[in-house]
Design an enzyme around this catalytic site. Structure first.
Site, short mmCIF file in Angstrom:
data_model
loop_
_atom_site.label_atom_id
_atom_site.label_comp_id
_atom_site.label_asym_id
_atom_site.label_seq_id
_atom_site.Cartn_x
_atom_site.Cartn_y
_atom_site.Cartn_z
N ALA A 189 0.79 -1.23 0.00
CA ALA A 189 0.00 0.00 0.00
C ALA A 189 0.82 1.28 0.00
CB ALA A 189 -0.94 0.01 1.20
N GLY A 190 2.11 1.23 0.37
CA GLY A 190 2.86 2.47 0.47
C GLY A 190 3.06 3.14 -0.88
N PRO A 191 3.05 4.47 -0.92
CA PRO A 191 2.91 5.41 0.21
C PRO A 191 1.47 5.76 0.59
CG PRO A 191 3.44 6.63 -1.77
CD PRO A 191 3.44 5.18 -2.16
N GLY A 192 0.47 5.16 -0.11
CA GLY A 192 -0.89 5.32 0.38
C GLY A 192 -1.90 5.95 -0.56
N GLY A 193 -1.49 6.35 -1.76
CA GLY A 193 -2.43 7.00 -2.66
C GLY A 193 -3.59 6.10 -3.05
N LYS A 194 -3.30 4.90 -3.53
CA LYS A 194 -4.37 3.99 -3.92
C LYS A 194 -5.16 3.54 -2.71
CE LYS A 194 -1.96 2.18 -8.00
NZ LYS A 194 -0.72 2.94 -7.74
N ASP A 254 5.03 -8.57 5.56
CA ASP A 254 5.50 -9.06 4.27
C ASP A 254 4.33 -9.71 3.55
OD1 ASP A 254 6.69 -10.25 2.10
OD2 ASP A 254 8.28 -11.24 3.24
N CYS A 276 3.59 0.26 -12.13
CA CYS A 276 3.88 1.53 -12.80
C CYS A 276 5.05 1.32 -13.74
CB CYS A 276 4.18 2.62 -11.77
SG CYS A 276 4.28 4.26 -12.54
#
Length: 488
Positions: A279-284, A356, A426
């Site tokens: 999930a980092g850094p959290g945008g999605k 993990d 990406c």
């Protein structure tokens, strides 16, 4: 190694740019993270800050072209040039060939910069080299130093569009796979040009917390594809109240579209538990959180690195009491198993953990929807992180694809029969996208591919499916890849 840049005799804006370039080279720093701090520390604002920003990013984007030009002007290998002097020469070359800076100013200020960080002999050397560079414009130099485009089209594009040859080859292959050979031949130059263009700022509203109209009332423009997005023409996004309050954020529209596609694809049966696996850094995670809460579903956001897990918590802060648990780094596997296994667990909650994803602390089949935004080379975001093109190598692919396959297998184990997994990168590199999906699906008998295109309504040029590849030159987004997979 601390930067050697001095501000005593050098122009402050150029000195700041040199500090950033040296940190990128010696410490693997990211310009987008370091530059704002350098600007603050040096008190650069307004036009000076804008000049420094263009000087940094423009030089990093054009590095390959500029090095080829500088190499044609020196009487030694570039490896033999003092690295900090070479950084300064790159800055001077960018000013001479790509910025609206008078030639005498570009040369004299760069010479002063070299004198400040090296010695008088190096400044005379820089003066001689830059005067040679200034004898031609950019196109004339490309015609001189780049390979013949008919004999070596990849080599020509690598020098003229300032990309490593292996990246040009990989992008061309991906375009051909998704768009066909004829279109790829015409598209590849446009794609590389898009990588070298300054990207705009795209904002995202958090569902249930803000509306796009709030952003447009503040001067932003409603986006083309995402109903949650708006384009910011200029200024500091953090100065906008919705962003400052955590009700909106900065997020590429392509990232929004792949998250929306996972949320939009239909499920049979339960739709209560969602997972953002990396999930980092959290945008999605923040966008998925709002979409999940609107349906009364819960979201577990997992990130292996504790400091990045904390960034996810910050991205979710606008949802207040819906965000349960303590410090993300302190969450443990037992907590997660209890949360995921308890059929009476409260719906409409958000939880962030640091674990993990390959060795998942939750039980198999715990989730209805899983987002896997896998770690990748980032070749789809070169316009935002131009230094990445010089930092990545083909050797990175073996390590990354091994991790990607293991994460995708874990994601498929984590979703219930009938549930959905979105595999996202990406990067458009075929080894990180289609090849990973094909290999994992081939090794299993419980996975079917879902055509993702209907869940990006209004987005053109999505190819033949079932997966989706977005492109900067076609869609104005990062080159996001999406495959939707259903556990059967």
């Amino acid at each position: 190694m601390a930067p050697r840049t001095s501000t005593s005799t050098a122009d402050p804006a150029r000195s700041a740019a040199l500090e950033v370039l040296e940190a990128v080279r010696t410490r693997d720093a990211y310009a987008n993270l370091l530059l704002p701090r350098v600007l603050r520390e040096r008190g650069l604002t307004g036009r000076d800050a804008a000049f420094t920003t263009e000087l940094c990013y423009g030089t990093l984007r054009g590095l390959g072209t500029y090095d080829a030009i500088i190499a044609a002007c020196v009487d030694r290998e570039l490896d033999a040039v003092d690295p900090v002097v070479l950084d300064a020469l790159r800055l001077g070359t960018h000013q001479l060939l790509a910025m609206d800076v008078p030639p005498h100013a570009a040369v004299s200020t760069t010479v002063d910069l070299v004198r400040a960080v090296s010695n008088e002999g190096a400044s005379r050397f820089a003066n001689a080299i830059l005067r040679r560079v200034g004898q031609g414009d950019l196109q004339a130099w490309i015609n001189r130093v780049a390979p013949n485009p008919q004999e070596d089209p990849e080599g020509f594009l690598a020098v003229s569009r300032s990309h490593p040859r292996w990246i040009v080859s990989a992008l061309w292959d991906s375009l051909q796979a998704h768009r066909g050979a004829q279109r790829a031949h015409g598209d590849v130059g446009e794609l590389l040009d898009a990588d070298n263009a300054r990207p705009g700022v795209t904002l995202v509203t958090r569902p249930g917390l803000a509306q796009v109209e709030e952003l447009t009332d503040l001067g932003a423009l409603a986006a083309r594809y995402s109903p949650y997005a708006a384009y910011l023409a200029g200024g500091d996004p953090g100065a906008l109240a919705p962003v400052r309050q955590g009700r909106a954020g900065v997020q590429d529209e392509g990232s929004q579209l792949v998250a929306m596609a996972l949320a939009a694809a239909p499920l049979e049966g339960r739709d209560e538990r969602w997972l953002d696996m990396c999930a980092g850094p959290g945008g999605k995670a923040a966008l998925l959180a709002g979409l999940a809460l609107e349906r009364g579903a819960s979201l577990l956001a997992n990130e292996i690195a504790p400091h990045r897990a904390e960034l996810v918590r910050r991205a979710l802060r606008g949802y207040g009491e819906r965000l349960v648990g303590t410090d993300a780094a302190e969450e443990n596997a037992a907590d997660v198993k209890t949360h995921a296994d308890d059929s009476e667990a409260a719906h409409g909650t958000l939880q962030v953990i640091a674990a993990d994803g390959i060795r998942a602390p939750w039980q198999p089949g715990s989730f209805d929807r899983v987002m896997l935004d896998a770690p990748c080379t980032g070749l789809g975001a070169l316009r935002r992180r131009p230094e990445s093109r010089w930092r990545r190598t083909p050797d990175d692919l073996e390590r990354l694809t091994r991790v990607q396959r293991r994460l995708l297998s874990s994601a498929l184990d984590s979703v219930r029969p009938g549930g959905l997994v979105a595999y996202v990168t990406c990067s458009p590199h075929l080894e990180e996208t289609r090849d990973v999906v094909r290999q994992v699906v081939k090794a299993r008998r419980d996975v079917e591919r879902v055509d993702a295109r209907p869940y990006l309504p209004g987005v053109p040029d999505l190819g033949g499916g079932p997966d989706v590849q977005l492109w900067p030159h076609l869609h104005g987004t990062d080159a996001m890849y999406l495959a939707l997979l259903r556990r059967s």
